[in-house]
Design a protein around this motif. Sequence first.
Motif, PDB file in Angstrom:
ATOM      1  N   ALA A 180       1.140  -1.703  -0.086  1.00 62.61           N
ATOM      2  CA  ALA A 180       0.036   0.102  -0.319  1.00 62.61           C
ATOM      3  C   ALA A 180       0.806   1.214  -0.208  1.00 62.61           C
ATOM      4  O   ALA A 180       1.923   1.449   0.448  1.00 62.61           O
ATOM      5  CB  ALA A 180      -0.932  -0.014   1.111  1.00 62.61           C
ATOM      6  N   LYS A 181       0.249   1.920  -0.845  1.00 62.73           N
ATOM      7  CA  LYS A 181       1.070   3.504  -0.557  1.00 62.73           C
ATOM      8  C   LYS A 181       0.201   4.459   0.672  1.00 62.73           C
ATOM      9  O   LYS A 181      -0.605   4.476   0.966  1.00 62.73           O
ATOM     10  CB  LYS A 181       0.809   4.490  -1.802  1.00 62.73           C
ATOM     11  CG  LYS A 181       2.214   6.030  -2.160  1.00 62.73           C
ATOM     12  CD  LYS A 181       1.297   6.231  -3.200  1.00 62.73           C
ATOM     13  CE  LYS A 181       2.728   7.344  -3.767  1.00 62.73           C
ATOM     14  NZ  LYS A 181       3.721   7.511  -3.648  1.00 62.73           N
ATOM     15  N   GLY A 182       1.417   4.932   1.437  1.00 61.41           N
ATOM     16  CA  GLY A 182       0.981   5.700   2.890  1.00 61.41           C
ATOM     17  C   GLY A 182       0.152   4.922   3.728  1.00 61.41           C
ATOM     18  O   GLY A 182       0.270   3.695   3.497  1.00 61.41           O
ATOM     19  N   THR A 183       0.441   4.962   5.032  1.00 64.20           N
ATOM     20  CA  THR A 183      -0.448   4.603   6.410  1.00 64.20           C
ATOM     21  C   THR A 183      -1.140   5.711   6.851  1.00 64.20           C
ATOM     22  O   THR A 183      -1.355   6.891   6.463  1.00 64.20           O
ATOM     23  CB  THR A 183       0.955   4.676   6.589  1.00 64.20           C
ATOM     24  OG1 THR A 183       1.784   5.491   7.124  1.00 64.20           O
ATOM     25  CG2 THR A 183       2.160   3.241   6.236  1.00 64.20           C
ATOM     26  N   SER A 184      -1.500   4.970   7.614  1.00 61.49           N
ATOM     27  CA  SER A 184      -2.955   5.534   8.711  1.00 61.49           C
ATOM     28  C   SER A 184      -2.729   5.467  10.391  1.00 61.49           C
ATOM     29  O   SER A 184      -2.378   3.877  10.418  1.00 61.49           O
ATOM     30  CB  SER A 184      -4.079   5.215   8.474  1.00 61.49           C
ATOM     31  OG  SER A 184      -4.661   5.264   9.069  1.00 61.49           O
ATOM     32  N   LEU A 219     -25.934  -6.318   0.472  1.00 60.54           N
ATOM     33  CA  LEU A 219     -26.820  -5.004   2.147  1.00 60.54           C
ATOM     34  C   LEU A 219     -27.122  -3.836   1.508  1.00 60.54           C
ATOM     35  O   LEU A 219     -27.747  -2.841   2.374  1.00 60.54           O
ATOM     36  CB  LEU A 219     -25.044  -4.376   2.239  1.00 60.54           C
ATOM     37  CG  LEU A 219     -24.138  -5.204   3.297  1.00 60.54           C
ATOM     38  CD1 LEU A 219     -22.653  -4.189   3.871  1.00 60.54           C
ATOM     39  CD2 LEU A 219     -25.060  -6.011   4.805  1.00 60.54           C
ATOM     40  N   GLY A 220     -27.508  -3.151   0.536  1.00 60.72           N
ATOM     41  CA  GLY A 220     -28.056  -2.305   0.600  1.00 60.72           C
ATOM     42  C   GLY A 220     -27.726  -1.166  -0.546  1.00 60.72           C
ATOM     43  O   GLY A 220     -28.756  -0.017  -0.074  1.00 60.72           O
ATOM     44  N   GLY A 221     -26.707  -0.584  -0.643  1.00 60.15           N
ATOM     45  CA  GLY A 221     -25.516   0.122  -0.735  1.00 60.15           C
ATOM     46  C   GLY A 221     -26.177   0.518  -2.174  1.00 60.15           C
ATOM     47  O   GLY A 221     -26.578  -0.411  -2.731  1.00 60.15           O
ATOM     48  N   ARG A 222     -26.142   2.220  -2.704  1.00 56.81           N
ATOM     49  CA  ARG A 222     -25.923   2.729  -3.209  1.00 56.81           C
ATOM     50  C   ARG A 222     -25.169   3.416  -4.373  1.00 56.81           C
ATOM     51  O   ARG A 222     -25.999   4.372  -5.334  1.00 56.81           O
ATOM     52  CB  ARG A 222     -27.687   3.586  -3.485  1.00 56.81           C
ATOM     53  CG  ARG A 222     -28.792   2.577  -3.245  1.00 56.81           C
ATOM     54  CD  ARG A 222     -30.289   3.477  -3.093  1.00 56.81           C
ATOM     55  NE  ARG A 222     -29.831   4.178  -1.733  1.00 56.81           N
ATOM     56  CZ  ARG A 222     -30.833   5.509  -1.482  1.00 56.81           C
ATOM     57  NH1 ARG A 222     -31.665   5.737  -2.812  1.00 56.81           N
ATOM     58  NH2 ARG A 222     -30.623   6.273  -0.189  1.00 56.81           N
ATOM     59  N   ARG A 223     -24.175   3.518  -3.370  1.00 54.46           N
ATOM     60  CA  ARG A 223     -23.220   4.151  -3.780  1.00 54.46           C
ATOM     61  C   ARG A 223     -21.428   4.424  -2.925  1.00 54.46           C
ATOM     62  O   ARG A 223     -21.831   3.947  -1.811  1.00 54.46           O
ATOM     63  CB  ARG A 223     -22.895   6.124  -3.286  1.00 54.46           C
ATOM     64  CG  ARG A 223     -22.136   6.344  -4.112  1.00 54.46           C
ATOM     65  CD  ARG A 223     -22.234   8.650  -4.810  1.00 54.46           C
ATOM     66  NE  ARG A 223     -22.072   8.639  -2.949  1.00 54.46           N
ATOM     67  CZ  ARG A 223     -21.860  10.225  -2.961  1.00 54.46           C
ATOM     68  NH1 ARG A 223     -22.197  11.263  -4.051  1.00 54.46           N
ATOM     69  NH2 ARG A 223     -21.625  10.398  -1.733  1.00 54.46           N
ATOM     70  N   ILE A 224     -20.708   4.183  -4.231  1.00 52.27           N
ATOM     71  CA  ILE A 224     -19.729   3.533  -3.364  1.00 52.27           C
ATOM     72  C   ILE A 224     -18.092   4.741  -3.339  1.00 52.27           C
ATOM     73  O   ILE A 224     -18.333   5.712  -4.562  1.00 52.27           O
ATOM     74  CB  ILE A 224     -18.480   2.539  -3.709  1.00 52.27           C
ATOM     75  CG1 ILE A 224     -19.414   1.068  -3.795  1.00 52.27           C
ATOM     76  CG2 ILE A 224     -17.714   1.876  -3.411  1.00 52.27           C
ATOM     77  CD1 ILE A 224     -19.059  -0.202  -4.943  1.00 52.27           C
ATOM     78  N   ASP A 225     -17.286   5.226  -2.379  1.00 50.73           N
ATOM     79  CA  ASP A 225     -16.620   5.797  -2.137  1.00 50.73           C
ATOM     80  C   ASP A 225     -15.405   5.083  -1.852  1.00 50.73           C
ATOM     81  O   ASP A 225     -14.999   4.096  -0.880  1.00 50.73           O
ATOM     82  CB  ASP A 225     -17.009   6.803  -1.190  1.00 50.73           C
ATOM     83  CG  ASP A 225     -17.074   6.449  -0.068  1.00 50.73           C
ATOM     84  OD1 ASP A 225     -16.068   6.211   0.659  1.00 50.73           O
ATOM     85  OD2 ASP A 225     -18.185   7.641   1.225  1.00 50.73           O
ATOM     86  N   ALA A 226     -14.104   5.886  -2.489  1.00 52.79           N
ATOM     87  CA  ALA A 226     -13.060   4.883  -2.053  1.00 52.79           C
ATOM     88  C   ALA A 226     -12.254   6.187  -2.085  1.00 52.79           C
ATOM     89  O   ALA A 226     -11.704   7.375  -1.946  1.00 52.79           O
ATOM     90  CB  ALA A 226     -12.646   4.468  -3.664  1.00 52.79           C
ATOM     91  N   MET A 227     -11.195   5.318  -0.983  1.00 53.19           N
ATOM     92  CA  MET A 227     -10.016   6.242  -0.456  1.00 53.19           C
ATOM     93  C   MET A 227      -9.399   6.315  -1.341  1.00 53.19           C
ATOM     94  O   MET A 227      -8.582   4.970  -1.215  1.00 53.19           O
ATOM     95  CB  MET A 227      -9.698   6.438   1.214  1.00 53.19           C
ATOM     96  CG  MET A 227     -10.852   6.805   2.025  1.00 53.19           C
ATOM     97  SD  MET A 227     -12.038   8.822   2.367  1.00 53.19           S
ATOM     98  CE  MET A 227     -10.261   8.996   2.299  1.00 53.19           C
ATOM     99  N   VAL A 228      -8.052   7.075  -1.867  1.00 60.31           N
ATOM    100  CA  VAL A 228      -7.267   7.296  -3.347  1.00 60.31           C
ATOM    101  C   VAL A 228      -6.637   8.751  -2.907  1.00 60.31           C
ATOM    102  O   VAL A 228      -7.058   9.739  -2.520  1.00 60.31           O
ATOM    103  CB  VAL A 228      -7.482   7.154  -4.289  1.00 60.31           C
ATOM    104  CG1 VAL A 228      -6.413   6.924  -5.098  1.00 60.31           C
ATOM    105  CG2 VAL A 228      -9.054   5.962  -4.428  1.00 60.31           C
ATOM    106  N   LEU A 229      -4.870   8.086  -2.233  1.00 62.29           N
ATOM    107  CA  LEU A 229      -4.202   9.527  -2.182  1.00 62.29           C
ATOM    108  C   LEU A 229      -4.001   9.988  -3.776  1.00 62.29           C
ATOM    109  O   LEU A 229      -3.704   9.419  -3.957  1.00 62.29           O
ATOM    110  CB  LEU A 229      -2.812   8.660  -2.089  1.00 62.29           C
ATOM    111  CG  LEU A 229      -2.845   7.884  -0.114  1.00 62.29           C
ATOM    112  CD1 LEU A 229      -1.567   7.351  -0.063  1.00 62.29           C
ATOM    113  CD2 LEU A 229      -2.782   9.167   0.426  1.00 62.29           C
ATOM    114  N   ASP A 230      -3.576  10.935  -3.576  1.00 61.09           N
ATOM    115  CA  ASP A 230      -3.793  12.314  -4.863  1.00 61.09           C
ATOM    116  C   ASP A 230      -2.310  11.510  -5.120  1.00 61.09           C
ATOM    117  O   ASP A 230      -2.766  12.023  -6.788  1.00 61.09           O
ATOM    118  CB  ASP A 230      -4.011  13.652  -4.105  1.00 61.09           C
ATOM    119  CG  ASP A 230      -5.231  14.010  -3.521  1.00 61.09           C
ATOM    120  OD1 ASP A 230      -5.938  13.907  -4.299  1.00 61.09           O
ATOM    121  OD2 ASP A 230      -4.963  14.664  -3.303  1.00 61.09           O
TER     122      ASP A 230
END
Length: 145
Positions: free
Chosen positions: A26-30, A105-116
């Motif tokens: 992975a690029k970056g850490t949290s 699960l009934g989700g309707r939209r996905i967001d993703a955390m992506v480093l710039d």
Amino acid sequence: MTSELVLRPATPDEIPALLALWARAAKGTSITDDAAGVAALLARDPQCLIVAAPADDPGRPIGTVIAGWDGWRCHLYRLAVDPDRRRRGVGAALLAAAEERFIALGGRRIDAMVLDDNELGHRTWKAAGYRPEARWSRWVKPLTA
């Protein structure tokens, strides 16, 4: 390659292997990239951390994605594939599994955390049909005890 994969939920006993994979892939850490953070994630939602492993060695993680569902939105984090296993469909298989989870699960939209500055990641996400949404910014505040 994807027919040679097992996709399954992560288990608490493999947290050290997952952290090692993220350190390599992975690029970056949290601040949550530690054993306690991953253990809390798995305790909260045991199905959310999806692991890809070779079919002939299903206990060895070679890829991950966190498919978090908060009851309102679908969130993707930590899409990571072992550098030696890239360009073989592992990331695409993980994203497909995450999307199937969200639909169930009934989700309707996905967001993703992506480093710039993660150009490799940008290509992966774009190939899977994801696009940046320029009108939003992520605001963060680390919590202290």
